[in-house]
Design an enzyme around this catalytic site. Structure first.
Site, mmCIF file in Angstrom:
data_model
loop_
_atom_site.group_PDB
_atom_site.id
_atom_site.type_symbol
_atom_site.label_atom_id
_atom_site.label_comp_id
_atom_site.label_asym_id
_atom_site.label_seq_id
_atom_site.Cartn_x
_atom_site.Cartn_y
_atom_site.Cartn_z
ATOM 1 N N VAL A 161 0.826 -1.362 -0.015
ATOM 2 C CA VAL A 161 -0.101 -0.069 -0.070
ATOM 3 C C VAL A 161 0.824 1.077 0.138
ATOM 4 O O VAL A 161 0.619 2.190 -0.907
ATOM 5 C CB VAL A 161 -0.960 -0.148 1.088
ATOM 6 C CG1 VAL A 161 -1.519 1.247 1.239
ATOM 7 C CG2 VAL A 161 -2.026 -1.118 1.021
ATOM 8 N N LYS A 189 9.065 -5.464 -7.351
ATOM 9 C CA LYS A 189 9.258 -6.418 -6.407
ATOM 10 C C LYS A 189 10.232 -7.475 -6.811
ATOM 11 O O LYS A 189 9.848 -8.499 -7.815
ATOM 12 C CB LYS A 189 7.634 -6.855 -6.364
ATOM 13 C CG LYS A 189 7.730 -7.928 -5.154
ATOM 14 C CD LYS A 189 7.081 -7.804 -3.781
ATOM 15 C CE LYS A 189 6.758 -8.636 -2.886
ATOM 16 N NZ LYS A 189 6.431 -8.345 -1.835
ATOM 17 N N GLU A 223 10.053 -2.930 -3.536
ATOM 18 C CA GLU A 223 9.358 -3.432 -2.375
ATOM 19 C C GLU A 223 10.197 -4.717 -2.070
ATOM 20 O O GLU A 223 10.410 -5.612 -2.746
ATOM 21 C CB GLU A 223 7.848 -3.812 -2.637
ATOM 22 C CG GLU A 223 7.267 -4.167 -1.342
ATOM 23 C CD GLU A 223 5.726 -4.891 -1.206
ATOM 24 O OE1 GLU A 223 4.949 -4.168 -2.412
ATOM 25 O OE2 GLU A 223 5.300 -5.440 -0.619
ATOM 26 N N GLY A 224 10.277 -5.058 -0.782
ATOM 27 C CA GLY A 224 10.986 -5.960 -0.249
ATOM 28 C C GLY A 224 10.024 -7.067 0.039
ATOM 29 O O GLY A 224 8.853 -7.185 -0.502
ATOM 30 N N LEU A 257 -7.790 2.739 4.836
ATOM 31 C CA LEU A 257 -8.732 3.440 3.627
ATOM 32 C C LEU A 257 -9.820 2.290 3.265
ATOM 33 O O LEU A 257 -9.244 1.130 3.284
ATOM 34 C CB LEU A 257 -7.589 3.481 2.550
ATOM 35 C CG LEU A 257 -6.420 4.426 2.819
ATOM 36 C CD1 LEU A 257 -5.515 4.590 1.493
ATOM 37 C CD2 LEU A 257 -7.092 5.992 2.882
HETATM 38 N N1 LIG Z 1 -3.927 1.606 5.045
HETATM 39 C C1 LIG Z 1 -4.545 0.640 4.672
HETATM 40 N N2 LIG Z 1 -5.719 0.619 4.370
HETATM 41 C C2 LIG Z 1 -6.513 -0.371 3.982
HETATM 42 N N3 LIG Z 1 -6.107 -1.513 3.647
HETATM 43 C C3 LIG Z 1 -4.814 -1.714 4.237
HETATM 44 C C4 LIG Z 1 -3.896 -0.813 4.533
HETATM 45 N N4 LIG Z 1 -2.748 -1.012 4.805
HETATM 46 C C5 LIG Z 1 -2.848 -2.509 4.280
HETATM 47 N N5 LIG Z 1 -4.002 -2.870 3.941
HETATM 48 C C6 LIG Z 1 -4.512 -4.301 3.505
HETATM 49 O O1 LIG Z 1 -3.818 -5.086 4.313
HETATM 50 C C7 LIG Z 1 -3.192 -6.087 3.765
HETATM 51 C C8 LIG Z 1 -1.812 -6.403 3.816
HETATM 52 O O2 LIG Z 1 -1.163 -5.006 3.263
HETATM 53 P P1 LIG Z 1 -0.190 -5.146 2.235
HETATM 54 O O3 LIG Z 1 -0.293 -6.170 1.188
HETATM 55 O O4 LIG Z 1 0.277 -3.889 1.627
HETATM 56 O O5 LIG Z 1 1.143 -5.782 3.321
HETATM 57 P P2 LIG Z 1 2.781 -6.040 2.847
HETATM 58 O O6 LIG Z 1 3.653 -5.475 4.066
HETATM 59 O O7 LIG Z 1 2.989 -5.370 1.389
HETATM 60 O O8 LIG Z 1 2.521 -7.838 2.859
HETATM 61 P P3 LIG Z 1 3.756 -8.665 2.139
HETATM 62 O O9 LIG Z 1 4.896 -8.917 3.029
HETATM 63 O O10 LIG Z 1 2.839 -9.835 1.745
HETATM 64 O O11 LIG Z 1 4.334 -7.911 0.892
HETATM 65 C C9 LIG Z 1 -3.753 -6.096 2.214
HETATM 66 O O12 LIG Z 1 -4.917 -6.851 1.943
HETATM 67 C C10 LIG Z 1 -3.901 -4.506 2.274
HETATM 68 O O13 LIG Z 1 -4.981 -4.213 1.348
HETATM 69 MG MG LIG Z 2 3.381 -6.494 -0.380
#
Ligand SMILES: Nc1ncnc2c1ncn2[C@@H]1O[C@H](COP(=O)(O)OP(=O)(O)OP(=O)(O)O)[C@@H](O)[C@H]1O
Ligand SMILES: [Mg+2]
Length: 220
Positions: free
Chosen positions: A19, A34, A105-106, A201
């Site tokens: 996000v 990624k 992105e990591g 959000l």
């Molecule tokens: N600020 C936010 N508002 C609404 N939904 C969110 C928000 N932040 C994260 N999410 C939701 O939470 C979940 C995890 O977020 P995200 O995929 O960005 O995590 P990540 O750290 O990228 O995970 P990964 O380690 O798998 O890459 C997703 O379903 C995302 O849509």
């Molecule tokens: Mg992610």
């Protein structure tokens, strides 16, 4: 000043890196990369979308670079790779050519292993981009964020700042209620700028991201 070429790393998996990467990529007109995806839909399309597919929905597929490793199983990358008979080495990764804005992105957190001898932390060092550290605003966030900062600093890696996500709506707290104590403690004990916050959000879209990014403040 915003750096516009960053490595988005996190305190954990599932805390909002994608996000935040979407917020930054939309604001900067950046490409997104990624390098390691662990967990991908199978040939029939079953399974969660990859992070690259999610971000392509926000910034367009043309702005998304192909993953270096796209591993099928949603496991720690060292395991997902081992299951496919692959050994990931840092020498396999190079930044894409060009100097335009770029958001990398990591996977998981900084000590997520990617191979027998390397962690995501080593990939941050290898690619030599400033780190944006993402942390979910919840109980435990201070500890997780300070540990992650310590890991980056022990390697001498530049930190552009921290971004807090959420908190996710839960319990009786009114929607959007934010307790500033985590933010204050992270800035004070971490001696770091919290660049911004991505509130929970209802809709993840470029329009919503634009509004969120307007409140970001980068250190001078
Ligand atoms: N600020 C936010 N508002 C609404 N939904 C969110 C928000 N932040 C994260 N999410 C939701 O939470 C979940 C995890 O977020 P995200 O995929 O960005 O995590 P990540 O750290 O990228 O995970 P990964 O380690 O798998 O890459 C997703 O379903 C995302 O849509
Ligand atoms: Mg992610």
């Amino acid at each position: 000043m915003a750096p516009t070429r960053v490595f988005v790393c996190g305190t954990d998996t599932g805390i909002g890196k994608t996000v935040v990467a979407g917020v930054l990529a939309c604001a900067w007109g950046a490409r997104y990369w990624k390098p390691i995806q662990a967990g991908a839909p199978d040939a029939t399309g079953q399974g969660s979308p990859t992070d690259s597919e999610t971000v392509a929905g926000w910034i367009g597929a043309a702005q998304v670079l192909p993953e270096r490793y796209r591993l099928a199983r949603p496991l720690s990358p060292h395991l997902a790779a081992r299951e496919e008979g692959i050994e990931i080495a840092l020498s396999a990764f190079a930044l894409p050519p060009g100097s335009g804005p770029l958001v990398v992105e990591g996977a998981g957190g900084l000590y997520t292993p990617i191979g027998p001898r390397a962690f995501i932390l080593d990939l941050v060092a290898h690619l030599a981009l400033p780190a944006v550290l993402v942390s979910r605003d919840r109980l435990g966030a201070i500890n997780q964020t300070l540990l992650s900062l310590a890991a980056l600093r022990a390697r001498g890696l530049p930190v552009a700042g921290v971004v807090l996500t959420g908190p996710a709506p839960s319990g009786p707290a009114p929607a959007g209620a934010v307790d500033p104590e985590n933010l204050r403690a992270i800035e004070r004990y971490g001696e770091v700028a919290v660049i911004g916050r991505v509130p929970w959000l209802a809709e993840l879209s470029p329009r919503a991201f634009g509004e969120v990014y307007r409140a970001f403040k980068w250190p001078e």
